[in-house]
Design an enzyme around this catalytic site. Structure first.
Site, PDB file in Angstrom:
ATOM      1  N   ASP A  35       0.757  -1.222  -0.103  1.00 42.80           N
ATOM      2  CA  ASP A  35       0.255  -0.099   0.220  1.00 42.80           C
ATOM      3  C   ASP A  35       0.935   1.198  -0.078  1.00 42.80           C
ATOM      4  O   ASP A  35       0.417   2.446  -0.024  1.00 42.80           O
ATOM      5  CB  ASP A  35      -1.032   0.052   1.243  1.00 42.80           C
ATOM      6  CG  ASP A  35      -0.432  -0.110   2.582  1.00 42.80           C
ATOM      7  OD1 ASP A  35       0.953  -0.238   2.457  1.00 42.80           O
ATOM      8  OD2 ASP A  35      -1.210  -0.153   3.480  1.00 42.80           O
ATOM      9  N   SER A  36       2.094   0.988   0.027  1.00 40.01           N
ATOM     10  CA  SER A  36       3.352   2.047  -0.346  1.00 40.01           C
ATOM     11  C   SER A  36       2.711   2.621  -1.668  1.00 40.01           C
ATOM     12  O   SER A  36       3.054   4.002  -1.912  1.00 40.01           O
ATOM     13  CB  SER A  36       4.597   1.680  -0.150  1.00 40.01           C
ATOM     14  OG  SER A  36       4.800   0.510  -0.933  1.00 40.01           O
ATOM     15  N   ASP A  71      -1.242  -6.011  -0.360  1.00 36.99           N
ATOM     16  CA  ASP A  71      -1.390  -5.571   0.964  1.00 36.99           C
ATOM     17  C   ASP A  71      -3.017  -5.447   1.017  1.00 36.99           C
ATOM     18  O   ASP A  71      -3.682  -4.787   0.104  1.00 36.99           O
ATOM     19  CB  ASP A  71      -0.813  -4.191   0.952  1.00 36.99           C
ATOM     20  CG  ASP A  71       0.398  -4.187   2.044  1.00 36.99           C
ATOM     21  OD1 ASP A  71       0.452  -4.917   2.912  1.00 36.99           O
ATOM     22  OD2 ASP A  71       1.307  -3.198   1.902  1.00 36.99           O
ATOM     23  N   LYS A 115      -1.349  -9.234   2.636  1.00 41.12           N
ATOM     24  CA  LYS A 115      -0.522  -8.985   3.876  1.00 41.12           C
ATOM     25  C   LYS A 115      -1.355  -7.995   4.907  1.00 41.12           C
ATOM     26  O   LYS A 115      -2.103  -7.126   4.197  1.00 41.12           O
ATOM     27  CB  LYS A 115       0.878  -8.395   3.538  1.00 41.12           C
ATOM     28  CG  LYS A 115       1.582  -7.774   4.630  1.00 41.12           C
ATOM     29  CD  LYS A 115       3.128  -7.203   4.218  1.00 41.12           C
ATOM     30  CE  LYS A 115       3.295  -5.858   3.751  1.00 41.12           C
ATOM     31  NZ  LYS A 115       2.810  -4.884   4.673  1.00 41.12           N
ATOM     32  N   GLU A 129       9.589  -4.416  10.161  1.00 38.21           N
ATOM     33  CA  GLU A 129       9.914  -2.870   9.444  1.00 38.21           C
ATOM     34  C   GLU A 129      10.425  -2.291  10.828  1.00 38.21           C
ATOM     35  O   GLU A 129       9.863  -1.855  11.785  1.00 38.21           O
ATOM     36  CB  GLU A 129       8.682  -2.154   8.836  1.00 38.21           C
ATOM     37  CG  GLU A 129       9.260  -1.048   8.407  1.00 38.21           C
ATOM     38  CD  GLU A 129       8.125  -0.489   7.204  1.00 38.21           C
ATOM     39  OE1 GLU A 129       7.334  -1.132   6.902  1.00 38.21           O
ATOM     40  OE2 GLU A 129       8.409   0.699   7.064  1.00 38.21           O
ATOM     41  N   GLU A 144      -1.229  -5.372   8.411  1.00 38.53           N
ATOM     42  CA  GLU A 144      -0.405  -4.757   9.250  1.00 38.53           C
ATOM     43  C   GLU A 144      -0.751  -4.935  10.888  1.00 38.53           C
ATOM     44  O   GLU A 144      -1.871  -5.261  11.228  1.00 38.53           O
ATOM     45  CB  GLU A 144      -0.279  -3.289   9.091  1.00 38.53           C
ATOM     46  CG  GLU A 144       0.588  -3.163   7.677  1.00 38.53           C
ATOM     47  CD  GLU A 144       0.678  -1.465   7.512  1.00 38.53           C
ATOM     48  OE1 GLU A 144       0.482  -0.593   8.576  1.00 38.53           O
ATOM     49  OE2 GLU A 144       1.307  -1.285   6.485  1.00 38.53           O
TER      50      GLU A 144
HETATM   51  O1  KIV Z   1       3.708  -1.135   1.589  1.00 36.75           O
HETATM   52  C1  KIV Z   1       4.766  -1.415   1.486  1.00 36.75           C
HETATM   53  O2  KIV Z   1       5.591  -1.346   0.733  1.00 36.75           O
HETATM   54  C2  KIV Z   1       5.231  -2.274   2.670  1.00 36.75           C
HETATM   55  C3  KIV Z   1       6.657  -2.823   2.716  1.00 36.75           C
HETATM   56  C4  KIV Z   1       7.421  -1.519   3.064  1.00 36.75           C
HETATM   57  C5  KIV Z   1       7.067  -3.835   3.479  1.00 36.75           C
HETATM   58  O3  KIV Z   1       4.430  -2.893   3.427  1.00 36.75           O
END
Ligand code: KIV
Length: 303
Positions: free
Chosen positions: A55-56, A94, A124, A194, A126
């Protein structure tokens, strides 16, 4: 000199048991984020093991100020585009903020969308608090593989005091330890650490039976992940301490577009070689036809 690997034609897709085998044998797992077809193709050409549609992407490709704004539909669109470019790496998507927190049912429904609609191999989520652990267990129970994420979890950056390293006090380190163990016991097949102290990672690794992927967590993890745009320098500013830049593509892109703009303004581009040809005979026929056409038009209008 290029460090791009020569890929065998019979390259097999990476599987979850394959990742456990890599952990067992000590071969580092390489993960990188990707958000679209070209970044996915670059990751595949580099023969990475896992691709994360992070989600970055909210910030790196959609321009939001943080990761919390991105919607499920936007993440699905990024995941679908990435899927089209990934054949061998394990594709993880994510779950965006707000798409899994309400209930286990909501979490399962969202996770299934990422698998069915976008072709993700896994999702994924969090945090390692009791509710995230419950969501992870529920999603795994529904048959979707899950990666956990502890330490600096950007979706809760506000409550964590910003984008800063976590686990630097004994209490904070304990929270990370119990989150990681809880996610592992809930059935996560891998966990991202992280921005946690390298020494804390070293303390935790002996209890971690699943592959641990680090980002700013030191060298003791089973693998590493970096954000595509960070490692290639496709962003302004310096970025986090844990990033190493392997290219400066933001500057290269701006320079390329600036050169194009200058050449258009100076009438240097396009040059003769960028145009298409036509036979002289066809051009002559065109002129004759057009003259005939114009004459007929004039006759019709009586001028
Ligand atoms: O969203 C993302 O890019 C991440 C990575 C930094 C692990 O969660």
């Amino acid at each position: 000199m290029s460090t791009r690997p020569t890929l065998p034609a019979d390259r097999r897709p990476i599987t979850i048991p394959g990742l456990f085998e890599m952990k067992r044998s000590g071969r580092p797992i390489v993960m990188v984020t990707a958000y679209d077809y070209p970044s996915a193709r670059a990751a595949e050409a580099a023969d990475v093991d896992m691709v994360l549609v992070g989600d970055s992407g909210a910030m790196t490709v959609l321009g939001y100020p943080s990761t919390v704004e991105v919607s499920t539909d936007e993440m699905l669109m990024l995941t679908k585009a990435t899927r089209r470019g990934v054949q061998h790496a394990l594709l993880v998507a994510d779950l965006p903020f707000g798409s899994y927190e309400l209930s286990d049912e909501q979490a399962i429904a969202t996770a299934i969308r990422f698998v069915k609609e976008a072709g993700a191999d896994a999702v994924k989520l969090e945090r390692g608090d009791p509710s995230s652990i419950s969501r992870a267990r529920a999603i795994v129970g529904a048959g979707v593989p899950v990666v956990g994420h502890v330490g600096l979890t950007p979706q809760s950056a506000t409550s964590l005091g910003g984008y800063r390293a976590q686990g630097r006090t004994a209490e904070s380190a304990l929270r990370i330890a119990s989150g990681a163990i809880g996610l592992q016991e809930a059935g996560c097949f891998s966990i991202v650490f992280e921005a946690v102290p390298s020494a804390l990672t070293v303390e935790l690794m002996p209890q971690m039976t699943v592959p641990i992927i680090g980002i700013g967590a030191g060298p003791a993890t089973d693998g590493q992940v970096l954000v595509f745009h960070d490692l290639l320098g496709i962003r302004e500013g310096i970025g986090a301490k844990f990033v190493r830049r392997y290219a400066d593509l933001q500057d290269a892109m701006a320079d390329g577009v600036a050169q194009y703009a200058q050449e258009v303004r100076e009438k240097v581009f396009p040059a003769a070689e960028h145009g298409y040809g036509i036979d002289e005979a066809e051009l002559a026929r065109f002129r004759a036809l057009r003259n005939g056409h114009v004459t007929a038009e004039l006759t019709r209008s009586g001028t």
